[in-house]
Structures are given as structure tokens and as C-alpha cells.
Design a protein around this motif. Structure first.
Motif, mmCIF file in Angstrom:
data_model
loop_
_atom_site.group_PDB
_atom_site.id
_atom_site.type_symbol
_atom_site.label_atom_id
_atom_site.label_comp_id
_atom_site.label_asym_id
_atom_site.label_seq_id
_atom_site.Cartn_x
_atom_site.Cartn_y
_atom_site.Cartn_z
ATOM 1 N N ASN A 124 0.827 -1.202 0.000
ATOM 2 C CA ASN A 124 0.000 0.000 0.000
ATOM 3 C C ASN A 124 0.867 1.260 0.000
ATOM 4 O OD1 ASN A 124 0.366 0.959 2.831
ATOM 5 N ND2 ASN A 124 -0.672 -0.948 3.366
ATOM 6 N N THR B 255 2.549 3.226 3.226
ATOM 7 C CA THR B 255 3.547 2.554 4.056
ATOM 8 C C THR B 255 4.952 3.055 3.742
ATOM 9 O OG1 THR B 255 2.248 0.535 4.356
ATOM 10 C CG2 THR B 255 4.631 0.313 4.546
ATOM 11 N N SER C 251 -5.939 0.556 3.509
ATOM 12 C CA SER C 251 -5.159 0.182 4.690
ATOM 13 C C SER C 251 -5.668 0.807 5.988
ATOM 14 C CB SER C 251 -3.688 0.568 4.495
ATOM 15 O OG SER C 251 -3.543 1.979 4.390
ATOM 16 N N THR D 1 -2.857 0.010 8.799
ATOM 17 C CA THR D 1 -2.069 -1.215 8.725
ATOM 18 C C THR D 1 -1.064 -1.105 7.588
ATOM 19 O OG1 THR D 1 -3.945 -2.513 9.522
ATOM 20 C CG2 THR D 1 -2.146 -3.724 8.488
ATOM 21 N N THR D 2 0.219 -1.308 7.909
ATOM 22 C CA THR D 2 1.254 -1.227 6.890
ATOM 23 C C THR D 2 1.234 -2.473 6.015
ATOM 24 O OG1 THR D 2 2.987 -2.325 8.196
ATOM 25 C CG2 THR D 2 2.701 0.060 8.514
ATOM 26 N N THR D 3 2.002 -2.423 4.948
ATOM 27 C CA THR D 3 2.079 -3.557 4.028
ATOM 28 C C THR D 3 2.494 -4.836 4.754
ATOM 29 O OG1 THR D 3 2.666 -2.087 2.204
ATOM 30 C CG2 THR D 3 3.189 -4.413 1.922
ATOM 31 N N LYS D 4 3.400 -4.699 5.729
ATOM 32 C CA LYS D 4 3.897 -5.869 6.458
ATOM 33 C C LYS D 4 2.948 -6.325 7.557
ATOM 34 C CE LYS D 4 8.237 -7.694 8.308
ATOM 35 N NZ LYS D 4 9.643 -7.382 8.669
ATOM 36 N N GLY D 5 1.950 -5.506 7.876
ATOM 37 C CA GLY D 5 0.962 -5.914 8.868
ATOM 38 C C GLY D 5 1.050 -5.218 10.212
ATOM 39 N N TYR D 6 1.938 -4.221 10.341
ATOM 40 C CA TYR D 6 1.994 -3.452 11.586
ATOM 41 C C TYR D 6 0.761 -2.546 11.672
ATOM 42 C CZ TYR D 6 6.886 -4.871 11.932
ATOM 43 O OH TYR D 6 8.051 -5.605 12.014
ATOM 44 N N VAL D 7 0.111 -2.539 12.834
ATOM 45 C CA VAL D 7 -1.105 -1.754 13.008
ATOM 46 C C VAL D 7 -0.842 -0.590 13.966
ATOM 47 C CG1 VAL D 7 -3.519 -1.779 13.724
ATOM 48 C CG2 VAL D 7 -2.525 -3.802 12.647
#
Length: 202
Positions: A43, A46, A100, A134-140
Motif C-alpha cells: 500500500n 507505508t 489500509s 495497517t502497513t504492508t507488512k501488517g503493523y497496526v
């Protein structure tokens, strides 16, 4: 070698070359498809893992201003608090521009579900609400927003972004990027008044 044997050998070679060409073409198509899916999955809001981040507006990192990394910014908007609330809430609820983001609502584990609407309490603050990114890697990250009455019927919009994962001392510019991304997506013409009030090199 007879003419018939020569013809058969040539036919086999041509068939083999064609089959190899088809296989290579399929492999290239697959690689291209994987590349397209990878690009689509990343996204645009990010900052990514590269330090410093090459992504635009990821050049204002924070180091532990809220214990974890965070950023808080204000912007004056020449529309009513009601309009700002409806517009920003709808933007979050649809996932933002790149899918995202979320709008947070509903009761917590204690069953509490406070209203976004502060107008019945006769305060300067008109609305308070929350979202996530939420980042591309999944950090919220958590996004906290409030809206105050501004001058001439306008609004003062405050947005705070807080890194959720424990131990997020630095954010590689993500907190600032998230806020900047939201504001430029919704109110691109008023970014001159964008002011960081805490964190991210305030």
C-alpha cells in the motif's frame, strides 16, 4: 540419414523448440503476475523497511515521543466540524485511498461504547473518534482524532498516530506519513496550515 529420418528429426527439434518457447512464455507471464500482485499489495501509505525510507513524506521519523513512536498534528479546515467528521469518518470506514485504514467503533471488553459526538456536552470539542492504519507488512497503528470548533464556523482537526507494537521506539517516519497521507487525501488544499504539535521532530 534418409530423407524420412531427417524430416522426423527436424520435426522433433521444431516441436521441442516450440514447447520450450511456450514454457518460457508461461514462466515470464507468471513472474509478471507475481510482480503485479506484489506491487498491488504494497500500500502507498507505508514507509517500508528501508532506512531511511525512500517513500515520499517518510522523512520525519519519531523516536519514542509517546513511549512508543508517535506523531500529533493540527490543521485548520474552513468547513464545519459536522462536515469534517462525516468526511473523515467515511474515508476511514471505506479503508482510505489504499484500503489500509479502518474506522474503529463498537464496545470494548468492558462493554463500553462511547459516542463520537461530544456536542451534547457543550464543549469546544465537537467529536472524538478513532481509526487504524495497517502497513504492508501488517503493523497496526492507532489513529486518534478530535475536532474542535474553529474560527468563522471552521474546524481545528487534530490527528494523532501511535505505533501499537511494543518496543516501537522508532517508526522510520510512519507516524508522520500516516497523518500526512490522511490530510492530503481529504484536504489537499489546506496543507500549508499543517502543524506538528508533538512527536515527529516537533
Amino acid at each position: 540419414m534418409t530423407t524420412q529420418s531427417h524430416w522426423r528429426t527436424r520435426t522433433v527439434l521444431v516441436y521441442t523448440a516450440h514447447k520450450r518457447s511456450v514454457i518460457i512464455d508461461k514462466m515470464l507471464r507468471f513472474v509478471a503476475l507475481v510482480a503485479i500482485v506484489t506491487i498491488a499489495a504494497a500500500n502507498e501509505s507505508t514507509c517500508g523497511p528501508t532506512r531511511p525510507s525512500p517513500v515520499r513524506f517518510c522523512n520525519v521519523p519519531d523516536m519514542g515521543s509517546c513511549g512508543n513512536a508517535c506523531c500529533i498534528a493540527d490543521i485548520d479546515v474552513a468547513v464545519s466540524p459536522d462536515d469534517v467528521y462525516k468526511t473523515t469518518k467515511a474515508w476511514l470506514a471505506k479503508g482510505g485511498t489504499d484500503g489500509s485504514f479502518t474506522y474503529v467503533t463498537g464496545p470494548n471488553k468492558a462493554g463500553e461504547d462511547p459516542s463520537d459526538d461530544l456536542r451534547p456536552y457543550n464543549l469546544t470539542w465537537q467529536y472524538i473518534y478513532q481509526g487504524t492504519h495497517t502497513t504492508t507488512k501488517g503493523y497496526v497503528d492507532t489513529i486518534n482524532i478530535n475536532i474542535q470548533k474553529g474560527e468563522d464556523g471552521g474546524s481545528k482537526l487534530r490527528i494523532a498516530n501511535l505505533a501499537n507494537i511494543h518496543g516501537a521506539l522508532g517508526d522510520n517516519g510512519q507516524s508522520y506519513k500516516t497523518i500526512h497521507y490522511i490530510l492530503t487525501a481529504i484536504y489537499p488544499t489546506v496543507m500549508d496550515g499543517f502543524k506538528v504539535v508533538f512527536g515527529c521532530k516537533a
